[in-house]
Design a protein around this motif. Structure first.
Motif, PDB file in Angstrom:
ATOM      1  N   SER A  61      66.315  16.155  68.616  1.00 59.90           N
ATOM      2  CA  SER A  61      67.013  17.105  67.742  1.00 59.90           C
ATOM      3  C   SER A  61      68.095  17.874  68.503  1.00 59.90           C
ATOM      4  O   SER A  61      68.336  17.628  69.692  1.00 59.90           O
ATOM      5  CB  SER A  61      66.001  18.053  67.100  1.00 59.90           C
ATOM      6  OG  SER A  61      65.686  19.098  67.989  1.00 59.90           O
ATOM      7  N   GLY A  62      68.730  18.807  67.829  1.00 64.53           N
ATOM      8  CA  GLY A  62      69.785  19.612  68.445  1.00 64.53           C
ATOM      9  C   GLY A  62      69.328  20.340  69.699  1.00 64.53           C
ATOM     10  O   GLY A  62      70.087  20.482  70.663  1.00 64.53           O
ATOM     11  N   THR A  63      68.072  20.762  69.697  1.00 68.29           N
ATOM     12  CA  THR A  63      67.541  21.466  70.870  1.00 68.29           C
ATOM     13  C   THR A  63      67.509  20.544  72.087  1.00 68.29           C
ATOM     14  O   THR A  63      67.750  20.971  73.218  1.00 68.29           O
ATOM     15  CB  THR A  63      66.129  22.022  70.553  1.00 68.29           C
ATOM     16  OG1 THR A  63      66.236  22.803  69.372  1.00 68.29           O
ATOM     17  CG2 THR A  63      65.583  22.872  71.680  1.00 68.29           C
ATOM     18  N   MET A  66      70.857  20.583  73.573  1.00 60.89           N
ATOM     19  CA  MET A  66      71.035  21.769  74.429  1.00 60.89           C
ATOM     20  C   MET A  66      70.397  21.535  75.788  1.00 60.89           C
ATOM     21  O   MET A  66      70.989  21.796  76.833  1.00 60.89           O
ATOM     22  CB  MET A  66      70.387  23.000  73.761  1.00 60.89           C
ATOM     23  CG  MET A  66      71.029  23.405  72.437  1.00 60.89           C
ATOM     24  SD  MET A  66      70.041  24.618  71.494  1.00 60.89           S
ATOM     25  CE  MET A  66      70.371  26.141  72.393  1.00 60.89           C
ATOM     26  N   PHE A  88      70.028  31.220  67.917  1.00 58.64           N
ATOM     27  CA  PHE A  88      70.279  29.986  68.662  1.00 58.64           C
ATOM     28  C   PHE A  88      70.989  30.246  69.984  1.00 58.64           C
ATOM     29  O   PHE A  88      70.724  29.574  70.975  1.00 58.64           O
ATOM     30  CB  PHE A  88      71.014  28.960  67.796  1.00 58.64           C
ATOM     31  CG  PHE A  88      70.127  28.434  66.706  1.00 58.64           C
ATOM     32  CD1 PHE A  88      69.099  27.553  67.004  1.00 58.64           C
ATOM     33  CD2 PHE A  88      70.265  28.871  65.397  1.00 58.64           C
ATOM     34  CE1 PHE A  88      68.237  27.093  66.020  1.00 58.64           C
ATOM     35  CE2 PHE A  88      69.410  28.415  64.398  1.00 58.64           C
ATOM     36  CZ  PHE A  88      68.391  27.521  64.700  1.00 58.64           C
ATOM     37  N   ARG A  91      68.498  31.195  72.597  1.00 62.26           N
ATOM     38  CA  ARG A  91      67.671  30.081  73.058  1.00 62.26           C
ATOM     39  C   ARG A  91      68.155  29.508  74.404  1.00 62.26           C
ATOM     40  O   ARG A  91      67.384  28.898  75.146  1.00 62.26           O
ATOM     41  CB  ARG A  91      67.714  28.990  71.975  1.00 62.26           C
ATOM     42  CG  ARG A  91      66.799  27.845  72.202  1.00 62.26           C
ATOM     43  CD  ARG A  91      66.746  26.948  70.986  1.00 62.26           C
ATOM     44  NE  ARG A  91      65.703  27.400  70.068  1.00 62.26           N
ATOM     45  CZ  ARG A  91      65.254  26.674  69.042  1.00 62.26           C
ATOM     46  NH1 ARG A  91      65.746  25.492  68.798  1.00 62.26           N
ATOM     47  NH2 ARG A  91      64.301  27.133  68.259  1.00 62.26           N
ATOM     48  N   THR A 134      77.912  29.883  71.249  1.00 62.70           N
ATOM     49  CA  THR A 134      77.489  29.208  70.026  1.00 62.70           C
ATOM     50  C   THR A 134      78.630  29.259  69.013  1.00 62.70           C
ATOM     51  O   THR A 134      79.096  30.353  68.684  1.00 62.70           O
ATOM     52  CB  THR A 134      76.229  29.900  69.458  1.00 62.70           C
ATOM     53  OG1 THR A 134      75.277  30.027  70.517  1.00 62.70           O
ATOM     54  CG2 THR A 134      75.623  29.095  68.324  1.00 62.70           C
ATOM     55  N   VAL A 136      78.776  28.312  65.684  1.00 62.67           N
ATOM     56  CA  VAL A 136      78.272  29.010  64.498  1.00 62.67           C
ATOM     57  C   VAL A 136      76.816  29.324  64.766  1.00 62.67           C
ATOM     58  O   VAL A 136      76.012  28.409  64.933  1.00 62.67           O
ATOM     59  CB  VAL A 136      78.348  28.121  63.240  1.00 62.67           C
ATOM     60  CG1 VAL A 136      77.666  28.821  62.058  1.00 62.67           C
ATOM     61  CG2 VAL A 136      79.799  27.795  62.902  1.00 62.67           C
ATOM     62  N   THR A 138      73.596  29.877  63.387  1.00 63.92           N
ATOM     63  CA  THR A 138      73.035  29.589  62.071  1.00 63.92           C
ATOM     64  C   THR A 138      72.097  30.702  61.601  1.00 63.92           C
ATOM     65  O   THR A 138      71.735  30.758  60.439  1.00 63.92           O
ATOM     66  CB  THR A 138      72.331  28.226  62.145  1.00 63.92           C
ATOM     67  OG1 THR A 138      73.174  27.364  62.907  1.00 63.92           O
ATOM     68  CG2 THR A 138      72.120  27.604  60.796  1.00 63.92           C
ATOM     69  N   ASP A 163      77.649  25.177  71.817  1.00 68.65           N
ATOM     70  CA  ASP A 163      76.693  24.672  70.828  1.00 68.65           C
ATOM     71  C   ASP A 163      77.396  24.709  69.479  1.00 68.65           C
ATOM     72  O   ASP A 163      77.615  25.776  68.914  1.00 68.65           O
ATOM     73  CB  ASP A 163      75.442  25.569  70.827  1.00 68.65           C
ATOM     74  CG  ASP A 163      74.502  25.268  69.656  1.00 68.65           C
ATOM     75  OD1 ASP A 163      74.865  24.469  68.771  1.00 68.65           O
ATOM     76  OD2 ASP A 163      73.404  25.853  69.626  1.00 68.65           O
ATOM     77  N   VAL A 165      76.229  22.898  66.811  1.00 67.56           N
ATOM     78  CA  VAL A 165      75.301  22.166  65.934  1.00 67.56           C
ATOM     79  C   VAL A 165      75.640  22.420  64.456  1.00 67.56           C
ATOM     80  O   VAL A 165      75.536  21.532  63.631  1.00 67.56           O
ATOM     81  CB  VAL A 165      73.823  22.534  66.250  1.00 67.56           C
ATOM     82  CG1 VAL A 165      72.885  21.866  65.249  1.00 67.56           C
ATOM     83  CG2 VAL A 165      73.442  22.120  67.662  1.00 67.56           C
ATOM     84  N   CYS A 166      76.073  23.648  64.166  1.00 67.25           N
ATOM     85  CA  CYS A 166      76.349  23.970  62.762  1.00 67.25           C
ATOM     86  C   CYS A 166      77.858  24.023  62.479  1.00 67.25           C
ATOM     87  O   CYS A 166      78.296  24.563  61.472  1.00 67.25           O
ATOM     88  CB  CYS A 166      75.673  25.296  62.420  1.00 67.25           C
ATOM     89  SG  CYS A 166      75.564  25.625  60.664  1.00 67.25           S
ATOM     90  N   GLN A 188      71.841  16.479  61.840  1.00 66.62           N
ATOM     91  CA  GLN A 188      71.440  16.857  60.474  1.00 66.62           C
ATOM     92  C   GLN A 188      72.210  18.003  59.851  1.00 66.62           C
ATOM     93  O   GLN A 188      71.833  18.488  58.809  1.00 66.62           O
ATOM     94  CB  GLN A 188      69.946  17.198  60.470  1.00 66.62           C
ATOM     95  CG  GLN A 188      69.574  18.596  60.977  1.00 66.62           C
ATOM     96  CD  GLN A 188      69.436  18.696  62.475  1.00 66.62           C
ATOM     97  OE1 GLN A 188      70.016  17.918  63.218  1.00 66.62           O
ATOM     98  NE2 GLN A 188      68.681  19.672  62.948  1.00 66.62           N
ATOM     99  N   LYS A 189      73.280  18.470  60.501  1.00 66.09           N
ATOM    100  CA  LYS A 189      73.976  19.603  59.907  1.00 66.09           C
ATOM    101  C   LYS A 189      75.313  19.136  59.351  1.00 66.09           C
ATOM    102  O   LYS A 189      75.341  18.309  58.449  1.00 66.09           O
ATOM    103  CB  LYS A 189      74.016  20.761  60.896  1.00 66.09           C
ATOM    104  CG  LYS A 189      72.562  21.162  61.210  1.00 66.09           C
ATOM    105  CD  LYS A 189      72.339  22.511  61.760  1.00 66.09           C
ATOM    106  CE  LYS A 189      70.858  22.675  62.111  1.00 66.09           C
ATOM    107  NZ  LYS A 189      70.573  23.838  62.899  1.00 66.09           N
TER     108      LYS A 189
HETATM  109  C1  LIG Z   1      69.941  23.960  64.141  1.00 65.01           C
HETATM  110  C2  LIG Z   1      70.561  24.516  65.359  1.00 65.01           C
HETATM  111  C3  LIG Z   1      70.061  24.252  66.641  1.00 65.01           C
HETATM  112  C4  LIG Z   1      68.761  23.524  66.877  1.00 65.01           C
HETATM  113  O1  LIG Z   1      68.782  22.230  66.401  1.00 65.01           O
HETATM  114  P1  LIG Z   1      67.407  21.457  66.075  1.00 65.01           P
HETATM  115  O2  LIG Z   1      67.892  20.170  65.530  1.00 65.01           O
HETATM  116  O3  LIG Z   1      66.669  22.300  65.094  1.00 65.01           O
HETATM  117  O4  LIG Z   1      66.670  21.319  67.345  1.00 65.01           O
HETATM  118  C5  LIG Z   1      70.723  24.755  67.731  1.00 65.01           C
HETATM  119  N1  LIG Z   1      71.836  25.472  67.577  1.00 65.01           N
HETATM  120  C6  LIG Z   1      72.360  25.749  66.371  1.00 65.01           C
HETATM  121  C7  LIG Z   1      73.600  26.535  66.286  1.00 65.01           C
HETATM  122  C8  LIG Z   1      71.733  25.271  65.224  1.00 65.01           C
HETATM  123  O5  LIG Z   1      72.264  25.548  64.026  1.00 65.01           O
END
Ligand SMILES: *Cc1c(COP(=O)(O)O)cnc(C)c1O
Length: 363
Positions: A61-63, A66, A88, A91, A134, A136, A138, A163, A165-166, A188-189
């Motif tokens: 996943s996104g984590t 990272m 996030f 994290r 980051t 965005v 989330t 990051d 991810v979003c 998935q985003k």
């Molecule tokens: C969702 C998200 C993550 C974590 O991604 P996962 O797929 O849930 O592990 C990290 N950073 C941001 C900004 C996110 O939106």
């Protein structure tokens, strides 16, 4: 009928992506799979707008994306500045510390955007190897000005890890032009694939830093020493194996990347902007107050609004009974006071109208 899924990831999938998921798995060493993997790597360059960065896709996943960045770029004793706009961003601190780095955290109140000037003041005090930002967060729906942070990272010679991810796939991001060292996302985003793939674009300075490591990365699975030859092989249409890729997810990713490029990345940013303004205007007309401190710092891939006097934390379950799935809050300071709506990927304005109708009927 299925619920309308409007959370900030996972998001709804297009028919082509669903179809890719439903096929029998390909052998990970077959020419079909290798060709598909190679094209996905190639397409990522066009989505992150980079001709020079090394794309990497790993199941997870996104984590994991990272951790894949941090475990390869941080060595014990390295100083890192973690610029956080929420859940996030925060994290990165335990993640960097787990890999032996020393973290200084620059955080802001929920809804505020981090200030590049404040980060620059900290970088002036020197000694930092890396800064995380980051795009965005989330948890708050705040978007950070990555271009500005990249400028200060360059001025102070620290690696910039973003990051997104979003963000990537839905919001403007120009890896080469802004000169970002590493940008990561999850499938998935805003890329609108199923959950399960960690995606990185690794710039040349980050690769150099990795190759200059004094000791190997402490992560076995995420080690770039294992994955870089695999990515190279797939780009050159040769089979290679380190760990079995989640083959159906890769087929789904290829399908969504093709759809993104068919739409055009800049058109897609514009479409998200338009959907976001429409949705935010409507919510504000109802009297909701945004979590981000101003429209200029609000993400266009999602919205975060306080319940205020209009609703309370039962709103999401009430809206769910009307067939629309929204998300509650996750930022520690305001958790029970707001809700979040994802409007990224293939979401349409008429689906947002449906969500607004459901929300209105619950007030
Ligand atoms: C969702 C998200 C993550 C974590 O991604 P996962 O797929 O849930 O592990 C990290 N950073 C941001 C900004 C996110 O939106």
């Amino acid at each position: 009928m299925e619920d309308l899924l409007l959370i900030p990831g996972p998001v709804q999938l297009s028919p082509a992506v669903l179809e890719a998921l439903a096929r029998q798995p390909l052998a990970h060493t077959s020419p079909e799979f290798i060709g598909s993997f190679g094209s996905s790597l190639d397409m990522l360059g066009k989505i992150f707008l980079s001709k020079t960065a090394q794309p990497m896709i790993v199941s997870g996943s996104g984590t994991l994306a990272m951790e894949c960045a941090i475990s390869n770029l941080i060595e014990p004793g390295d100083k890192a500045l973690v610029v956080s706009s929420g859940y996030f961003g925060d994290r990165f601190q335990p993640l960097i510390e787990r890999h032996g780095g020393e973290v200084t955290l620059l955080s802001v109140e929920a809804g505020e955007a981090p200030s590049a000037e404040a980060a620059e003041t900290m970088l002036e005090h020197g000694g930092y190897r890396l800064m995380t930002v980051t795009h965005v967060d989330t948890s708050t729906g705040v978007a950070t000005d990555i271009k500005r942070f990249a400028e200060i990272a360059r001025r102070h010679n620290v690696l910039l890890v973003v990051d997104s991810v979003c963000g990537i796939g839905g919001m403007e991001f120009r890896m080469d032009e802004w000169d970002v060292d590493l940008c990561l996302t999850g499938s998935q985003k805003a890329l609108a694939a199923p959950a399960g793939l960690a995606i990185l674009m690794i710039g040349q300075r980050a690769l150099e830093r990795f190759h200059a490591r004094k000791e190997p990365s402490r992560s076995y699975y995420a080690d770039w020493a294992q994955w870089l030859p695999i990515m190279k092989a797939y780009s050159e249409c040769r089979p290679a194996y380190f760990a079995t890729p989640a083959v159906n997810l890769f087929s789904a990713l290829e399908a969504t990347l093709r759809e993104i490029l068919a739409e055009g990345i800049e058109n897609r940013w514009a479409r998200h902007k338009q959907m976001s303004s429409f949705f935010k205007d409507e919510l504000e007309q109802l009297g909701f107050e945004a979590v981000p401190s101003g429209r200029a710092v609000a993400a266009t891939t999602m919205s975060a609004y306080y319940y205020g006097k209009l609703a309370d934390s039962t709103l999401c379950s009430k809206v769910k009974n009307r067939g629309v799935t929204l998300a509650g809050g996750i930022h520690k300071d305001i958790k029970d006071r707001y809700f979040r709506v994802g409007h990224m990927g293939n979401v349409t304005e008429s689906q947002l109208e449906q969500a607004l109708k459901a929300i209105k009927s619950c007030l």
